[in-house]
Design an enzyme around this catalytic site. Structure first.
Site, short mmCIF file in Angstrom:
data_model
loop_
_atom_site.label_atom_id
_atom_site.label_comp_id
_atom_site.label_asym_id
_atom_site.label_seq_id
_atom_site.Cartn_x
_atom_site.Cartn_y
_atom_site.Cartn_z
N VAL A 88 0.92 -1.56 -0.30
CA VAL A 88 0.26 -0.35 0.40
C VAL A 88 0.67 1.00 -0.38
O VAL A 88 2.18 1.29 0.80
CB VAL A 88 -1.00 0.26 1.39
CG1 VAL A 88 -1.32 1.26 1.00
CG2 VAL A 88 -1.95 -0.95 1.15
N CYS A 89 0.83 2.42 -0.46
CA CYS A 89 1.09 3.29 -0.94
C CYS A 89 0.29 4.54 -0.25
O CYS A 89 -0.78 4.89 -1.65
CB CYS A 89 2.02 3.34 -2.04
SG CYS A 89 2.65 5.22 -2.24
#
Length: 165
Positions: A88-89
């Protein structure tokens, strides 16, 4: 002697067990390791991800809460802010301080006030509102912008697969 990080994680786990939060569940991958959590996020209502069950691993560094954990989906998910390996960014998971690329304010990045709950709520929000300005998955972002029907079909497949696990 227990570290500050392990004491804090123990408290957050206890709080989540006592007061579960709608939209996700969280627990330890292995009872002997407070630094690796298993998380299931339920696709938020009124989004393309509604009805999905998305599993992730949240890994905490030894110096938590001074540094952010990493979150990686283990369930297939198609989203502009999720790398192809599931990582996840989002801004709050980026190291504290100024962004070397100049995309984010320091105030948007990791801060020790964040908890497991606030991180997961941010990820649920990310599912509701993808940020295609600074994507982790350029192909998904492009599809989100230019071929919304194809994007919806891919997400729909991910949701169906997540229900079969």
């Amino acid at each position: 002697m227990a570290s500050q990080a392990s004491l804090l994680l123990q408290k957050q786990l206890k709080d989540l067990c006592k007061h579960p939060v709608d939209g996700f569940s969280a627990g330890l991958v292995d009872e002997s390791n407070l630094f690796e959590w298993s998380v299931t996020i339920i696709g938020p209502q009124d989004t393309l991800y509604e009805g999905g069950f998305f599993n992730a691993i949240m890994s905490f560094p030894e110096n938590y809460p001074n540094s952010p954990p990493t979150v990686r989906f283990t369930t297939e998910i198609w989203h502009p802010n999720v790398y192809s390996d599931g990582k996840v960014c989002i801004s709050i998971l980026h190291p504290p301080g100024d962004d070397p690329n100049g995309y984010e304010y320091a105030s948007e990045r990791w801060s020790p006030v964040h908890t497991v709950e606030s991180i997961i709520i941010s990820i649920i929000s990310m599912l509701s509102s993808p940020n295609d300005e600074s994507p982790a998955n350029v192909e998904a972002a492009k599809e989100w912008r230019e071929k919304r029907d194809e994007f919806k079909k891919r997400v729909s497949r991910c949701v169906r697969r997540s229900q079969d696990l």
